[in-house]
Design an enzyme around this catalytic site. Sequence first.
Site, PDB file in Angstrom:
ATOM      1  N   GLN A  58      -2.577   2.132  10.114  1.00 16.56           N
ATOM      2  CA  GLN A  58      -1.457   2.128   9.302  1.00 16.56           C
ATOM      3  C   GLN A  58      -0.711   2.718  10.201  1.00 16.56           C
ATOM      4  O   GLN A  58       0.716   2.718  10.293  1.00 16.56           O
ATOM      5  CB  GLN A  58      -1.541   2.854   8.126  1.00 16.56           C
ATOM      6  CG  GLN A  58      -2.362   1.809   7.063  1.00 16.56           C
ATOM      7  CD  GLN A  58      -3.718   2.360   6.722  1.00 16.56           C
ATOM      8  OE1 GLN A  58      -4.400   2.686   7.962  1.00 16.56           O
ATOM      9  NE2 GLN A  58      -4.351   2.025   5.582  1.00 16.56           N
ATOM     10  N   ASP A  64      -2.547  10.750  -2.338  1.00 16.64           N
ATOM     11  CA  ASP A  64      -2.692   9.774  -3.280  1.00 16.64           C
ATOM     12  C   ASP A  64      -2.871  10.341  -4.657  1.00 16.64           C
ATOM     13  O   ASP A  64      -2.867   9.734  -5.646  1.00 16.64           O
ATOM     14  CB  ASP A  64      -3.848   8.804  -3.086  1.00 16.64           C
ATOM     15  CG  ASP A  64      -3.559   7.890  -1.874  1.00 16.64           C
ATOM     16  OD1 ASP A  64      -3.022   6.573  -2.248  1.00 16.64           O
ATOM     17  OD2 ASP A  64      -3.368   8.151  -0.725  1.00 16.64           O
ATOM     18  N   ASN A  98      -5.972  12.139   0.293  1.00 15.46           N
ATOM     19  CA  ASN A  98      -5.131  11.450   1.008  1.00 15.46           C
ATOM     20  C   ASN A  98      -6.128  10.443   1.960  1.00 15.46           C
ATOM     21  O   ASN A  98      -7.354  10.441   1.952  1.00 15.46           O
ATOM     22  CB  ASN A  98      -4.284  12.153   1.685  1.00 15.46           C
ATOM     23  CG  ASN A  98      -3.058  11.416   2.374  1.00 15.46           C
ATOM     24  OD1 ASN A  98      -2.344  10.624   1.782  1.00 15.46           O
ATOM     25  ND2 ASN A  98      -2.701  11.733   3.778  1.00 15.46           N
ATOM     26  N   LYS A  99      -5.293   9.791   2.863  1.00 18.53           N
ATOM     27  CA  LYS A  99      -6.084   8.757   3.614  1.00 18.53           C
ATOM     28  C   LYS A  99      -7.222   9.531   4.294  1.00 18.53           C
ATOM     29  O   LYS A  99      -7.003  10.563   4.871  1.00 18.53           O
ATOM     30  CB  LYS A  99      -4.940   7.935   4.488  1.00 18.53           C
ATOM     31  CG  LYS A  99      -5.601   7.089   5.547  1.00 18.53           C
ATOM     32  CD  LYS A  99      -6.320   5.903   4.951  1.00 18.53           C
ATOM     33  CE  LYS A  99      -5.266   5.444   3.759  1.00 18.53           C
ATOM     34  NZ  LYS A  99      -6.167   4.104   3.359  1.00 18.53           N
ATOM     35  N   ARG A 128       0.762  -1.115  -0.154  1.00 20.38           N
ATOM     36  CA  ARG A 128      -0.099   0.189  -0.045  1.00 20.38           C
ATOM     37  C   ARG A 128       1.011   1.380   0.189  1.00 20.38           C
ATOM     38  O   ARG A 128       2.127   1.115   0.202  1.00 20.38           O
ATOM     39  CB  ARG A 128      -0.954   0.030   1.288  1.00 20.38           C
ATOM     40  CG  ARG A 128      -0.238  -0.433   2.420  1.00 20.38           C
ATOM     41  CD  ARG A 128      -0.685   0.268   3.603  1.00 20.38           C
ATOM     42  NE  ARG A 128      -0.467   1.821   3.546  1.00 20.38           N
ATOM     43  CZ  ARG A 128       0.723   2.293   3.657  1.00 20.38           C
ATOM     44  NH1 ARG A 128       1.796   1.649   3.996  1.00 20.38           N
ATOM     45  NH2 ARG A 128       0.943   3.519   3.571  1.00 20.38           N
ATOM     46  N   GLY A 129       0.255   2.431  -0.324  1.00 20.06           N
ATOM     47  CA  GLY A 129       0.913   3.726  -0.349  1.00 20.06           C
ATOM     48  C   GLY A 129       0.965   3.824  -2.014  1.00 20.06           C
ATOM     49  O   GLY A 129       1.497   2.851  -2.838  1.00 20.06           O
ATOM     50  N   ALA A 130       0.630   5.157  -2.313  1.00 23.82           N
ATOM     51  CA  ALA A 130       0.538   5.336  -3.752  1.00 23.82           C
ATOM     52  C   ALA A 130       1.631   5.038  -4.576  1.00 23.82           C
ATOM     53  O   ALA A 130       1.727   4.463  -5.761  1.00 23.82           O
ATOM     54  CB  ALA A 130      -0.008   6.856  -4.084  1.00 23.82           C
ATOM     55  N   ARG A 147      -6.874  -0.705  -7.213  1.00 22.67           N
ATOM     56  CA  ARG A 147      -6.843   0.473  -6.453  1.00 22.67           C
ATOM     57  C   ARG A 147      -6.984   1.646  -7.342  1.00 22.67           C
ATOM     58  O   ARG A 147      -6.090   2.501  -7.500  1.00 22.67           O
ATOM     59  CB  ARG A 147      -5.595   0.660  -5.471  1.00 22.67           C
ATOM     60  CG  ARG A 147      -5.513  -0.444  -4.378  1.00 22.67           C
ATOM     61  CD  ARG A 147      -6.504  -0.279  -3.594  1.00 22.67           C
ATOM     62  NE  ARG A 147      -6.826   0.898  -2.762  1.00 22.67           N
ATOM     63  CZ  ARG A 147      -6.044   1.133  -1.509  1.00 22.67           C
ATOM     64  NH1 ARG A 147      -5.042   0.219  -1.088  1.00 22.67           N
ATOM     65  NH2 ARG A 147      -6.319   2.024  -0.950  1.00 22.67           N
TER      66      ARG A 147
END
Length: 352
Positions: free
Chosen positions: A202, A243, A253-254, A56-58, A99
């Site tokens: 996270q 993101d 973003n998250k 995970r993480g763009a 995603r």
Amino acid sequence: MTDTFDFDRYDRIRPIRWTGDALELLDQRKLPFTVEYVRCETSDEVAQAIHALTVRGAPAIGIAAAWGVVLAARGVQADDGAQAAERLQAPMQRLHDARPTAVNLAWALARMRRVMAAAGADWREVIEREAKAIADEDLAANRRMGALGAALIEPESGVLTHCNTGSLATAGFGTALGVIRAGFAQGRINRVYAGETRPWLQGARLTVWELQQDGISPILIADSAASHLMKTGAVQWVVVGADRICANGDTANKIGTYQLAIAARHHGVKFMVAAPSSTVDMATASGEAIHIEERDPGEMFALGGVRTAAEDVGAWNPVFDVTPHTLIDAIVTELGVIERPDEAAMRAAFGG
């Protein structure tokens, strides 16, 4: 205070490993208690790992997808890259759909498609070199933006971060966490707070663990404690990743980032977004046009496999939110710093 430091001391984690015949992904669902890599031998296994948050993480998602294209190519016979690109449309679409909000995923796939279409009989070697280049460039960009972002922070500052934006989310070093690593090494940052980041935690599981590996002692807070923390004066900057960054500076973003930006503005705390230029999407005018991914509501009902909610209740589980550019003090990429971002500043930095 020094503006130079040993990158390797603060860059020990690699979440993505290419072995030559498979992609190994550090399973972030099992951290911090188990360090285990998942071996992916097909592009569909990579797509599943992306969707399941194994990786995970763009930026990391984009890198994994690029290697997924290399794996997909193993089962394709083609005389040249253009023919290969045509035959790889279906697996590449499945990678994209894993995603959809993270712009780096589409960006990496478009880059792989572009070099493939221009290649001759050596197209397999071309796309493998390109996947490696995407990873190498991300690491270099992170180190550059870390230095640029840290330079904005006054010595002896406290910072708050959200989600995970470190080596685990990138090729290495990290985006927002790279800024924090650089700032800590230079003596600009002396306190690092990490929000837990529900529902996947996270921050609690990943960010805190990462910082510990580098000898940085983070302070974990409940997401709901952030405003009170800012009120105490302990935090001078909120530093987050992204993101997707739109043409006017709006940033996805998250989930939970937007409320941090609101609280930061109210309390006079500066708000920084750190992300590679590949996260900038000049084709999307504003955050209103961003598709907000929603995940299984069931993720809201438990912590660590232990149910915390009553049976037969509903839940809403958006994964991202959008922070308006008016609440952002600085966007930092490897290309430079944009202070008080708006459409004019974004177009000056990134073109049309």
